[in-house]
Structures are given as structure tokens and as C-alpha cells.
Design a protein around this motif. Structure first.
Motif, PDB file in Angstrom:
ATOM      1  N   ALA A 161       0.787  -1.099  -0.266  1.00 16.55           N
ATOM      2  CA  ALA A 161      -0.052  -0.680   0.518  1.00 16.55           C
ATOM      3  C   ALA A 161       0.746   2.174  -0.056  1.00 16.55           C
ATOM      4  CB  ALA A 161      -1.301  -0.044   1.346  1.00 16.55           C
ATOM      5  N   SER A 162       2.126   0.835   0.737  1.00 21.35           N
ATOM      6  CA  SER A 162       2.735   2.300   1.066  1.00 21.35           C
ATOM      7  C   SER A 162       3.559   2.604  -0.371  1.00 21.35           C
ATOM      8  CB  SER A 162       3.536   1.755   1.649  1.00 21.35           C
ATOM      9  OG  SER A 162       5.049   1.261   1.263  1.00 21.35           O
ATOM     10  N   GLU A 163       3.481   1.759  -1.490  1.00 27.39           N
ATOM     11  CA  GLU A 163       3.816   1.243  -2.252  1.00 27.39           C
ATOM     12  C   GLU A 163       3.436   2.329  -4.071  1.00 27.39           C
ATOM     13  OE1 GLU A 163       5.999  -2.053  -3.242  1.00 27.39           O
ATOM     14  OE2 GLU A 163       7.683  -0.993  -1.986  1.00 27.39           O
ATOM     15  N   ARG A 164       1.432   2.360  -3.455  1.00 27.84           N
ATOM     16  CA  ARG A 164       1.040   2.832  -4.388  1.00 27.84           C
ATOM     17  C   ARG A 164       0.482   3.909  -4.470  1.00 27.84           C
ATOM     18  NH1 ARG A 164      -1.749  -2.179  -6.206  1.00 27.84           N
ATOM     19  NH2 ARG A 164      -1.586  -3.753  -5.535  1.00 27.84           N
ATOM     20  N   THR A 165       1.016   4.977  -3.347  1.00 26.42           N
ATOM     21  CA  THR A 165       1.001   6.158  -3.128  1.00 26.42           C
ATOM     22  C   THR A 165       1.741   6.499  -4.639  1.00 26.42           C
ATOM     23  OG1 THR A 165       2.792   6.365  -1.293  1.00 26.42           O
ATOM     24  CG2 THR A 165       0.967   6.105  -0.409  1.00 26.42           C
ATOM     25  N   LEU A 166       2.439   5.870  -4.677  1.00 31.40           N
ATOM     26  CA  LEU A 166       3.406   6.550  -5.843  1.00 31.40           C
ATOM     27  C   LEU A 166       2.384   6.992  -7.131  1.00 31.40           C
ATOM     28  CD1 LEU A 166       6.021   8.105  -7.470  1.00 31.40           C
ATOM     29  CD2 LEU A 166       6.338   5.617  -7.844  1.00 31.40           C
ATOM     30  N   GLN A 167       1.618   5.659  -7.187  1.00 38.28           N
ATOM     31  CA  GLN A 167       0.542   6.072  -8.716  1.00 38.28           C
ATOM     32  C   GLN A 167      -0.168   7.010  -8.285  1.00 38.28           C
ATOM     33  OE1 GLN A 167      -2.735   2.602  -8.842  1.00 38.28           O
ATOM     34  NE2 GLN A 167      -1.574   2.337 -10.697  1.00 38.28           N
ATOM     35  N   GLU A 168      -0.527   7.502  -7.063  1.00 36.19           N
ATOM     36  CA  GLU A 168      -1.803   8.302  -7.179  1.00 36.19           C
ATOM     37  C   GLU A 168      -0.632   9.617  -6.751  1.00 36.19           C
ATOM     38  OE1 GLU A 168      -2.906   8.337  -2.723  1.00 36.19           O
ATOM     39  OE2 GLU A 168      -3.371   5.715  -3.370  1.00 36.19           O
ATOM     40  N   GLU A 169       0.227   9.862  -6.584  1.00 34.29           N
ATOM     41  CA  GLU A 169       0.872  11.843  -6.996  1.00 34.29           C
ATOM     42  C   GLU A 169       1.180  11.341  -8.820  1.00 34.29           C
ATOM     43  OE1 GLU A 169       4.655  11.140  -4.834  1.00 34.29           O
ATOM     44  OE2 GLU A 169       3.942  10.027  -3.189  1.00 34.29           O
ATOM     45  N   ILE A 170       1.356  10.373  -8.894  1.00 29.70           N
ATOM     46  CA  ILE A 170       1.358  10.548 -10.580  1.00 29.70           C
ATOM     47  C   ILE A 170       0.320  11.354 -11.656  1.00 29.70           C
ATOM     48  CG2 ILE A 170       2.450   9.015 -12.734  1.00 29.70           C
ATOM     49  CD1 ILE A 170       4.412   7.784 -10.818  1.00 29.70           C
ATOM     50  N   ARG A 171      -1.021  10.179 -10.571  1.00 26.37           N
ATOM     51  CA  ARG A 171      -2.079  10.292 -11.333  1.00 26.37           C
ATOM     52  C   ARG A 171      -2.454  11.860 -10.792  1.00 26.37           C
ATOM     53  NH1 ARG A 171      -3.818   6.459 -14.179  1.00 26.37           N
ATOM     54  NH2 ARG A 171      -3.258   4.180 -13.507  1.00 26.37           N
ATOM     55  N   SER A 172      -2.535  12.018 -10.040  1.00 23.35           N
ATOM     56  CA  SER A 172      -2.335  13.891  -9.230  1.00 23.35           C
ATOM     57  C   SER A 172      -2.061  15.050 -10.459  1.00 23.35           C
ATOM     58  CB  SER A 172      -2.128  13.861  -7.850  1.00 23.35           C
ATOM     59  OG  SER A 172      -2.112  15.534  -7.772  1.00 23.35           O
ATOM     60  N   GLY A 173      -0.546  14.609 -10.441  1.00 18.67           N
ATOM     61  CA  GLY A 173       0.244  14.749 -11.705  1.00 18.67           C
ATOM     62  C   GLY A 173      -0.494  14.863 -12.971  1.00 18.67           C
ATOM     63  N   LEU A 174      -1.029  13.892 -13.446  1.00 19.61           N
ATOM     64  CA  LEU A 174      -1.550  14.101 -14.907  1.00 19.61           C
ATOM     65  C   LEU A 174      -2.931  15.204 -14.738  1.00 19.61           C
ATOM     66  CD1 LEU A 174      -0.447  10.271 -16.440  1.00 19.61           C
ATOM     67  CD2 LEU A 174       0.303  12.205 -17.289  1.00 19.61           C
ATOM     68  N   ASN A 175      -3.555  14.908 -13.460  1.00 22.76           N
ATOM     69  CA  ASN A 175      -5.219  15.794 -13.544  1.00 22.76           C
ATOM     70  C   ASN A 175      -4.545  17.083 -13.465  1.00 22.76           C
ATOM     71  OD1 ASN A 175      -6.481  12.934 -14.616  1.00 22.76           O
ATOM     72  ND2 ASN A 175      -5.796  12.051 -12.513  1.00 22.76           N
ATOM     73  N   GLN A 176      -3.906  17.318 -13.509  1.00 25.15           N
ATOM     74  CA  GLN A 176      -3.862  18.904 -13.288  1.00 25.15           C
ATOM     75  C   GLN A 176      -4.134  19.683 -13.662  1.00 25.15           C
ATOM     76  OE1 GLN A 176       0.272  19.721 -12.885  1.00 25.15           O
ATOM     77  NE2 GLN A 176       0.497  19.364 -11.058  1.00 25.15           N
ATOM     78  N   ASN A 177      -4.805  21.399 -13.287  1.00 27.43           N
ATOM     79  CA  ASN A 177      -6.209  21.624 -14.508  1.00 27.43           C
ATOM     80  C   ASN A 177      -5.019  22.515 -15.471  1.00 27.43           C
ATOM     81  OD1 ASN A 177      -7.572  23.390 -15.353  1.00 27.43           O
ATOM     82  ND2 ASN A 177      -8.660  24.412 -13.372  1.00 27.43           N
ATOM     83  N   VAL A 178      -5.678  23.004 -16.034  1.00 25.95           N
ATOM     84  CA  VAL A 178      -3.940  23.770 -17.147  1.00 25.95           C
ATOM     85  C   VAL A 178      -4.427  24.993 -16.928  1.00 25.95           C
ATOM     86  CG1 VAL A 178      -3.724  22.429 -18.908  1.00 25.95           C
ATOM     87  CG2 VAL A 178      -5.790  23.745 -19.755  1.00 25.95           C
ATOM     88  N   GLU A 179      -5.809  25.349 -16.352  1.00 23.57           N
ATOM     89  CA  GLU A 179      -5.810  26.877 -16.022  1.00 23.57           C
ATOM     90  C   GLU A 179      -4.730  27.220 -14.423  1.00 23.57           C
ATOM     91  OE1 GLU A 179      -6.936  28.820 -18.260  1.00 23.57           O
ATOM     92  OE2 GLU A 179      -6.901  26.778 -19.583  1.00 23.57           O
ATOM     93  N   GLY A 180      -4.570  26.057 -14.358  1.00 25.50           N
ATOM     94  CA  GLY A 180      -3.843  26.509 -12.657  1.00 25.50           C
ATOM     95  C   GLY A 180      -2.618  26.934 -12.393  1.00 25.50           C
ATOM     96  N   ARG A 181      -2.597  27.067 -11.275  1.00 21.77           N
ATOM     97  CA  ARG A 181      -0.819  27.513 -10.968  1.00 21.77           C
ATOM     98  C   ARG A 181      -0.295  26.717 -11.001  1.00 21.77           C
ATOM     99  NH1 ARG A 181       2.404  31.684 -11.456  1.00 21.77           N
ATOM    100  NH2 ARG A 181       3.818  30.140 -12.383  1.00 21.77           N
ATOM    101  N   GLU A 182      -0.341  25.692 -10.331  1.00 21.53           N
ATOM    102  CA  GLU A 182       0.151  24.056  -9.767  1.00 21.53           C
ATOM    103  C   GLU A 182       0.655  23.786 -11.802  1.00 21.53           C
ATOM    104  OE1 GLU A 182      -0.198  19.503  -8.008  1.00 21.53           O
ATOM    105  OE2 GLU A 182      -1.479  20.813  -7.607  1.00 21.53           O
ATOM    106  N   TRP A 183      -0.097  23.624 -12.354  1.00 23.26           N
ATOM    107  CA  TRP A 183      -0.514  22.831 -13.903  1.00 23.26           C
ATOM    108  C   TRP A 183       1.569  24.179 -14.265  1.00 23.26           C
ATOM    109  CZ3 TRP A 183       0.828  25.664 -18.818  1.00 23.26           C
ATOM    110  CH2 TRP A 183       0.341  24.260 -19.994  1.00 23.26           C
ATOM    111  N   ILE A 184       1.042  25.084 -13.663  1.00 22.89           N
ATOM    112  CA  ILE A 184       2.657  26.503 -15.112  1.00 22.89           C
ATOM    113  C   ILE A 184       3.118  25.985 -14.112  1.00 22.89           C
ATOM    114  CG2 ILE A 184       3.052  28.670 -14.756  1.00 22.89           C
ATOM    115  CD1 ILE A 184      -0.131  29.467 -14.589  1.00 22.89           C
ATOM    116  N   ASN A 185       3.842  25.685 -12.964  1.00 21.50           N
ATOM    117  CA  ASN A 185       4.844  25.277 -12.332  1.00 21.50           C
ATOM    118  C   ASN A 185       5.431  23.652 -12.593  1.00 21.50           C
ATOM    119  OD1 ASN A 185       4.365  27.547 -10.493  1.00 21.50           O
ATOM    120  ND2 ASN A 185       3.207  26.281  -8.254  1.00 21.50           N
ATOM    121  N   THR A 186       4.072  23.088 -12.736  1.00 20.75           N
ATOM    122  CA  THR A 186       4.768  21.422 -13.560  1.00 20.75           C
ATOM    123  C   THR A 186       5.879  21.895 -14.508  1.00 20.75           C
ATOM    124  OG1 THR A 186       3.297  20.431 -12.678  1.00 20.75           O
ATOM    125  CG2 THR A 186       4.161  19.136 -14.527  1.00 20.75           C
TER     126      THR A 186
END
Length: 403
Positions: A161-186
Motif C-alpha cells: 500500500a505504501s508503494e501505491r501512493t506513488l501511483q496516486e501522486e503520478i495520477r494527480s500530476g497528470l490530472n492537473q488543471n491546465v488553467e491552474g498555478r500547479e500546472w504552470i509550475n509543473t
């Protein structure tokens, strides 16, 4: 880490692999008084022990030494294990670029064959996915993570389960709102990676804001951003990540002491890779930043220090290419002399290490050339100090030798 006891900082660690540690080399060459068939496993065991103690830099050096003893008859899987272990040591030491190079090497066709043990291959994919996620290269990270899960399933193992958190982080990065600040920082993170500008792992969470103790900055003080009206990458370019960046430069003059404030001069200058409007090529040069800063300060000093003309002249001298040298401290603590007529964008390419045959030799004088490279695969380049600015030293030419 393969073949190392699990640590709290190393997801995916599974302990020692008795099959790998029992491998021995054929051959009879000697190294340091021992036959090479005994030397590589012994060095690997020493490096593993250092890793367990948290001495990651020392472990890396011993893994290097272990690989240097390898013969053509050395089992491929043993060499791959050492490379994989070194990648984990690099990662926990905080040198993610080096860790990525080793993961790429361990997973290359030269080391990973169709017949290679799946467990080690899976762990290499997991580790590379983790690093790619740090670099905000989430699409590639997801591909590696998916392959990691597939190989574990094929081996009859269950992902923790501790290793599945990486998958959650990755999917969160892929689902960033292209209008948001987080996407620009990426996109900014990818842009500095494209330019081979380094940033330490501990500063990534706050990027592009500086890490403490430096106070948060606003745009007027200088925050790294794309030099467009909306601070977004220009979609009209073939590679939007090459949109000119607006970068804060921290200029320090260690030999210029303000006689009133009693401190060494330093100042932040926001500057664009595209240069100053109206100045043409000169506006893109690093010397222009220095000249403008010290010329402006000389005017200020004249009004504040009427009775200290010697100091005012010293400030003026710091704006002169004939009187001072501009130095860049790299990620690996090299001191490179940057000619005043160097374009900003050429600093990144010039400071890059290692260099390809097409890139040629290092174009800048290295004041610490006598200091050996950390290892054969050392990765170096310009670095964002505290995760937010490029730091330059302006030093009188007669003082450069002291550094």
C-alpha cells in the motif's frame, strides 16, 4: 534498495537477495592483493553496509570501485545489481539526476535481458517512476509504474500500500488543471530540466518559491516564470518549454563591503533570457546584468556616501569587464568563470556536464579543475540556489586566484 535491508526512506526495498549475493566472478586477475573474483562482492558488501548506516555518498564511491573491478566474465546480473544499488544510494543522498542515469543504465538492453530476474527489473522501474515523478515527467512515470506492477504480478507478489501512493501522486500530476498555478509550475520544472538547470530535491516542493530561511518573494522581487503576459509557455513554439524564462539572479560581491551597512554587497536582479528590450544582443549578455546593477548602485552610493569616494569608485569598478570576473557556482561546487559577453541561455549549455562529442569541451574556465569529478558519471550544471535563483559572484580579477 536491492539486496539491502529495508529503510523508512526507501519504498520498494525488499532486503537482501541471497541468490544475487552468492554470485562470484570467474577469472584470476588481482586487485589490491585480492583476486578480482573476490574483490567485487567484497566491495559490494562494504557499500551495502555503508548504505544501511545512511552513509550514501561513501556507499556510492564503493559501488563505483566495485564496478571498476568487474571483468568481462563478471555475471551481468551482479553488475546490474550494483548499478541498481548505486541508484538507490544516489536517490537517498539527494542526487536524483545521478539516480536517474543509473536507473536508465540498469534498464538498458545492455543490462536487462528478456531472461533477467523480474524482481530486480520491477524495482528499477519503480525507482525510475519515482524520480520521473519528482521531475514532473508524469506520463513517463506512469508507464514505468505500470510496468513495475505488471512484473510484480507476474512474479506472484503484491504491491505494498505504501508503494501505491506513488501511483496516486503520478495520477494527480497528470490530472492537473491546465488553467491552474500547479500546472504552470509543473511546466516550469520541466523547462529548467530541459535547460539542464539543477534543483535539489529538498527544494522541489516549494518551487518556484525559495525554501526557508529565505522569505517568499513576489514578482517584483523576482520569481522564476515564463516571460509571457500570462506567464504560461508559448504554444506557438515548436517546444513550448523553450519559452524564454524570467529568472532571478542573486549577485554577490564578496570583496565589496558597504562602509555604512557593514555588509558584503548582494542584490537580486530579475532578468529574462530574451534580454533587455532595445539593447539587442548586448541585452542578452550576463555582463549587462552586472554592469546595470553596479552602475545603478554607484549612483545611489554617490548620494549616500559623499565622503567615501574610494568606495564609490570600487562600486564603479565592479561594473567594468576589465576589472572584475563573473563566477558561477555549479551544482557540484565548481567555480566557472563566465565571460561578460556570454548570453544568458548559453550559461546553461556551457555549464552542463557530462558533455557529448558535439557539445565539445567545457567552454568556461574551471577554477577547481584540479578537483577530481565526483565519479565517472558526474552530472553537473547551473543550480537554482535555495530552489529559486541563479547565484553569481562578481570578484576583482586580482582576487580570483584566492578562490
Amino acid at each position: 534498495m536491492e539486496h539491502l535491508a529495508p529503510t523508512g526512506n526507501a519504498p520498494g526495498s525488499r532486503g537482501l537477495d541471497p541468490d544475487a549475493t552468492s554470485l562470484r566472478l570467474a577469472g584470476s586477475e588481482t586487485y589490491g592483493g585480492l583476486e578480482n573474483e573476490d574483490r567485487l562482492p567484497a566491495l559490494k558488501a562494504e557499500a551495502d553496509a555503508l548504505f544501511r548506516e545512511g552513509m550514501y555518498k561513501s556507499a556510492v564511491r564503493l559501488y563505483d570501485a566495485a564496478l571498476d573491478t568487474a571483468l568481462t566474465s563478471t555475471p551481468l546480473e551482479l553488475k546490474r545489481t550494483v548499478i541498481s544499488n548505486r541508484a538507490q544510494a544516489y536517490l537517498l543522498y539527494g542526487s536524483e539526476p545521478h539516480a536517474l542515469v543509473d536507473c536508465d543504465l540498469a534498464l538498458s538492453p545492455a543490462y536487462t535481458l528478456p531472461s533477467s530476474p523480474k524482481i530486480l527489473t520491477a524495482k528499477c522501474y519503480y525507482r525510475r517512476a519515482r524520480i520521473l515523478c519528482l521531475f514532473r515527467r508524469c506520463k513517463e512515470a506512469l508507464e514505468d509504474y505500470t510496468r513495475y506492477e505488471e512484473l510484480y504480478a507476474e512474479s506472484g507478489l503484491e504491491v505494498k500500500a505504501s508503494e501505491r501512493t506513488l501511483q496516486e501522486e503520478i495520477r494527480s500530476g497528470l490530472n492537473q488543471n491546465v488553467e491552474g498555478r500547479e500546472w504552470i509550475n509543473t511546466q516550469l520544472m520541466k523547462a529548467i530540466g530541459t535547460r539542464h538547470i539543477m534543483i535539489q530535491g529538498k527544494h522541489r516542493a516549494r518551487f518556484p518559491q525559495p525554501s526557508p530561511p529565505v522569505l517568499p518573494r513576489d514578482e517584483s522581487e523576482g520569481i522564476l516564470h515564463f516571460g509571457t503576459d500570462d506567464e504560461r509557455p508559448d504554444p506557438r513554439l515548436a517546444n513550448p518549454l523553450m519559452t524564454p524564462l524570467h529568472i532571478p539572479f542573486m549577485i554577490r560581491a564578496p570583496y565589496l563591503l558597504d562602509p555604512v551597512r557593514r555588509n558584503k554587497f548582494s542584490g537580486v536582479v530579475p532578468y529574462s533570457e530574451a534580454g533587455c528590450p532595445g539593447l539587442g544582443t548586448k541585452g542578452q549578455m550576463v555582463g549587462t546584468i552586472v554592469e546595470n546593477l553596479f552602475s545603478s548602485w554607484a549612483i545611489t552610493a554617490c548620494g549616500r556616501l559623499d565622503e567615501k569616494p574610494a568606495f564609490t569608485q570600487n562600486v564603479v569598478d565592479h561594473s567594468s569587464p576589465a576589472k572584475v570576473s563573473i563566477l558561477l557556482m555549479t551544482h557540484r561546487s565548481r567555480l566557472l568563470v563566465i565571460p561578460h559577453n556570454t548570453k544568458i541561455k548559453d550559461i546553461w549549455a556551457g555549464a552542463k556536464w557530462p558533455r557529448t562529442e558535439e557539445e565539445g569541451d567545457l567552454p568556461f574556465r574551471d577554477l577547481r579543475k584540479s578537483m577530481p569529478r565526483f565519479d565517472k558519471l558526474e552530472i553537473d550544471g547551473a543550480i537554482l540556489s535555495n530552489g529559486w535563483c541563479i547565484e553569481l559572484l562578481v570578484v576583482p580579477k586580482e582576487k580570483v586566484g584566492e578562490l
